[in-house]
Motif scaffolding. Structure first.
Motif, PDB file in Angstrom:
ATOM      1  N   UNK A  24     130.153 -20.901 -50.286  1.00  0.00           N
ATOM      2  CA  UNK A  24     131.511 -20.347 -50.262  1.00  0.00           C
ATOM      3  C   UNK A  24     132.334 -20.867 -51.441  1.00  0.00           C
ATOM      4  N   UNK A  25     132.148 -22.134 -51.797  1.00  0.00           N
ATOM      5  CA  UNK A  25     132.886 -22.716 -52.926  1.00  0.00           C
ATOM      6  C   UNK A  25     132.390 -22.156 -54.258  1.00  0.00           C
ATOM      7  N   UNK A  26     131.094 -22.026 -54.397  1.00  0.00           N
ATOM      8  CA  UNK A  26     130.514 -21.574 -55.668  1.00  0.00           C
ATOM      9  C   UNK A  26     130.623 -20.066 -55.870  1.00  0.00           C
ATOM     10  N   UNK A  27     130.609 -19.322 -54.797  1.00  0.00           N
ATOM     11  CA  UNK A  27     130.591 -17.862 -54.879  1.00  0.00           C
ATOM     12  C   UNK A  27     131.886 -17.306 -54.298  1.00  0.00           C
ATOM     13  N   UNK A  28     133.009 -17.656 -54.895  1.00  0.00           N
ATOM     14  CA  UNK A  28     134.307 -17.262 -54.342  1.00  0.00           C
ATOM     15  C   UNK A  28     134.574 -15.767 -54.406  1.00  0.00           C
ATOM     16  N   UNK A  29     133.715 -15.000 -55.096  1.00  0.00           N
ATOM     17  CA  UNK A  29     133.873 -13.545 -55.120  1.00  0.00           C
ATOM     18  C   UNK A  29     133.203 -12.877 -53.917  1.00  0.00           C
ATOM     19  N   UNK A  30     132.425 -13.657 -53.159  1.00  0.00           N
ATOM     20  CA  UNK A  30     131.764 -13.133 -51.962  1.00  0.00           C
ATOM     21  C   UNK A  30     132.431 -13.713 -50.723  1.00  0.00           C
ATOM     22  N   UNK A  31     132.518 -12.923 -49.671  1.00  0.00           N
ATOM     23  CA  UNK A  31     133.156 -13.416 -48.446  1.00  0.00           C
ATOM     24  C   UNK A  31     132.259 -14.424 -47.756  1.00  0.00           C
ATOM     25  N   UNK A  36     127.280 -16.101 -44.827  1.00  0.00           N
ATOM     26  CA  UNK A  36     126.697 -16.556 -43.565  1.00  0.00           C
ATOM     27  C   UNK A  36     125.650 -15.562 -43.064  1.00  0.00           C
ATOM     28  N   UNK A  37     125.892 -14.269 -43.286  1.00  0.00           N
ATOM     29  CA  UNK A  37     124.901 -13.261 -42.888  1.00  0.00           C
ATOM     30  C   UNK A  37     123.627 -13.414 -43.709  1.00  0.00           C
ATOM     31  N   UNK A  38     123.752 -13.686 -44.999  1.00  0.00           N
ATOM     32  CA  UNK A  38     122.569 -13.915 -45.830  1.00  0.00           C
ATOM     33  C   UNK A  38     121.763 -15.103 -45.298  1.00  0.00           C
ATOM     34  N   UNK A  41     120.090 -14.124 -41.978  1.00  0.00           N
ATOM     35  CA  UNK A  41     118.973 -13.208 -42.211  1.00  0.00           C
ATOM     36  C   UNK A  41     117.856 -13.831 -43.039  1.00  0.00           C
ATOM     37  N   UNK A  42     117.936 -15.139 -43.271  1.00  0.00           N
ATOM     38  CA  UNK A  42     116.938 -15.904 -44.030  1.00  0.00           C
ATOM     39  C   UNK A  42     116.730 -15.354 -45.436  1.00  0.00           C
ATOM     40  N   UNK A  43     117.827 -14.984 -46.085  1.00  0.00           N
ATOM     41  CA  UNK A  43     117.784 -14.461 -47.455  1.00  0.00           C
ATOM     42  C   UNK A  43     118.095 -15.535 -48.491  1.00  0.00           C
ATOM     43  N   UNK A  44     118.450 -16.748 -48.041  1.00  0.00           N
ATOM     44  CA  UNK A  44     118.775 -17.859 -48.945  1.00  0.00           C
ATOM     45  C   UNK A  44     117.652 -18.875 -48.871  1.00  0.00           C
ATOM     46  N   UNK A  45     117.148 -19.277 -50.045  1.00  0.00           N
ATOM     47  CA  UNK A  45     116.114 -20.308 -50.071  1.00  0.00           C
ATOM     48  C   UNK A  45     116.611 -21.526 -50.849  1.00  0.00           C
ATOM     49  N   UNK A  46     116.132 -22.665 -50.439  1.00  0.00           N
ATOM     50  CA  UNK A  46     116.374 -23.920 -51.155  1.00  0.00           C
ATOM     51  C   UNK A  46     115.004 -24.483 -51.489  1.00  0.00           C
ATOM     52  N   UNK A  47     114.758 -24.628 -52.775  1.00  0.00           N
ATOM     53  CA  UNK A  47     113.464 -25.109 -53.257  1.00  0.00           C
ATOM     54  C   UNK A  47     112.317 -24.277 -52.681  1.00  0.00           C
ATOM     55  N   UNK A  48     112.566 -22.964 -52.558  1.00  0.00           N
ATOM     56  CA  UNK A  48     111.529 -22.039 -52.101  1.00  0.00           C
ATOM     57  C   UNK A  48     111.399 -21.865 -50.598  1.00  0.00           C
ATOM     58  N   UNK A  49     112.206 -22.575 -49.809  1.00  0.00           N
ATOM     59  CA  UNK A  49     112.112 -22.482 -48.351  1.00  0.00           C
ATOM     60  C   UNK A  49     113.429 -21.972 -47.780  1.00  0.00           C
ATOM     61  N   UNK A  61     118.824 -29.681 -55.749  1.00  0.00           N
ATOM     62  CA  UNK A  61     118.268 -28.582 -54.955  1.00  0.00           C
ATOM     63  C   UNK A  61     118.455 -27.289 -55.740  1.00  0.00           C
ATOM     64  N   UNK A  62     117.475 -26.413 -55.666  1.00  0.00           N
ATOM     65  CA  UNK A  62     117.556 -25.102 -56.321  1.00  0.00           C
ATOM     66  C   UNK A  62     117.780 -24.050 -55.230  1.00  0.00           C
ATOM     67  N   UNK A  63     118.969 -23.485 -55.213  1.00  0.00           N
ATOM     68  CA  UNK A  63     119.361 -22.495 -54.212  1.00  0.00           C
ATOM     69  C   UNK A  63     119.234 -21.106 -54.837  1.00  0.00           C
ATOM     70  N   UNK A  64     118.529 -20.214 -54.151  1.00  0.00           N
ATOM     71  CA  UNK A  64     118.339 -18.858 -54.660  1.00  0.00           C
ATOM     72  C   UNK A  64     118.615 -17.839 -53.571  1.00  0.00           C
ATOM     73  N   UNK A  65     119.260 -16.750 -53.971  1.00  0.00           N
ATOM     74  CA  UNK A  65     119.454 -15.609 -53.088  1.00  0.00           C
ATOM     75  C   UNK A  65     119.766 -14.387 -53.921  1.00  0.00           C
ATOM     76  N   UNK A  66     119.643 -13.230 -53.309  1.00  0.00           N
ATOM     77  CA  UNK A  66     119.920 -11.986 -54.004  1.00  0.00           C
ATOM     78  C   UNK A  66     121.067 -11.265 -53.319  1.00  0.00           C
ATOM     79  N   UNK A  67     121.933 -10.674 -54.135  1.00  0.00           N
ATOM     80  CA  UNK A  67     123.032  -9.877 -53.617  1.00  0.00           C
ATOM     81  C   UNK A  67     122.575  -8.425 -53.671  1.00  0.00           C
TER      82      UNK A  67
END
Length: 95
Positions: A24-31, A36-38, A41-49, A61-67
């Motif tokens: 929420x702090x890093x992605x202030x353009x997204x609600x 939280x829905x991402x 829905x298990x769409x966010x990974x940290x270090x591949x998990x 930590x490497x956080x990845x997700x797709x919009x």
């Protein structure tokens, strides 16, 4: 339209914060609810998990997700009867 991939690396000052708060702090353009829905829905990974919203991040930590691309909702107009009481250029009052 392609999904936009986001990759974040956690800085030391963010360590031990919950991932939902960090996102929420890093992605202030997204609600926050969208983020939280991402997570739900298990769409966010940290270090591949995949992780839950209460995961506490660690430095580097490497956080990845797709919009996903925005989709125009299919909303159809309804033909409903309206009784107009008063109408001018600035006001429309309905019964």
């Amino acid at each position: 339209m392609n999904e936009e991939k986001i990759v974040l690396e956690i800085a030391s000052e963010m360590e031990e914060e919950r991932i939902d708060k960090v996102l929420a702090q890093c992605m202030d353009t997204l609600s926050r609810s969208f983020l939280q829905k991402l997570l739900k829905d298990e769409k966010v990974t940290v270090n591949g998990k995949t992780v839950k919203a209460n995961y506490k991040v660690k430095e580097n930590d490497r956080v990845e997700f797709e919009i996903p691309p925005a989709v125009e909702p299919a909303i159809e107009a309804e033909d409903i009867p309206l009784s107009v009481l008063y109408e001018d250029e600035d006001v429309l009052e309905l019964l």
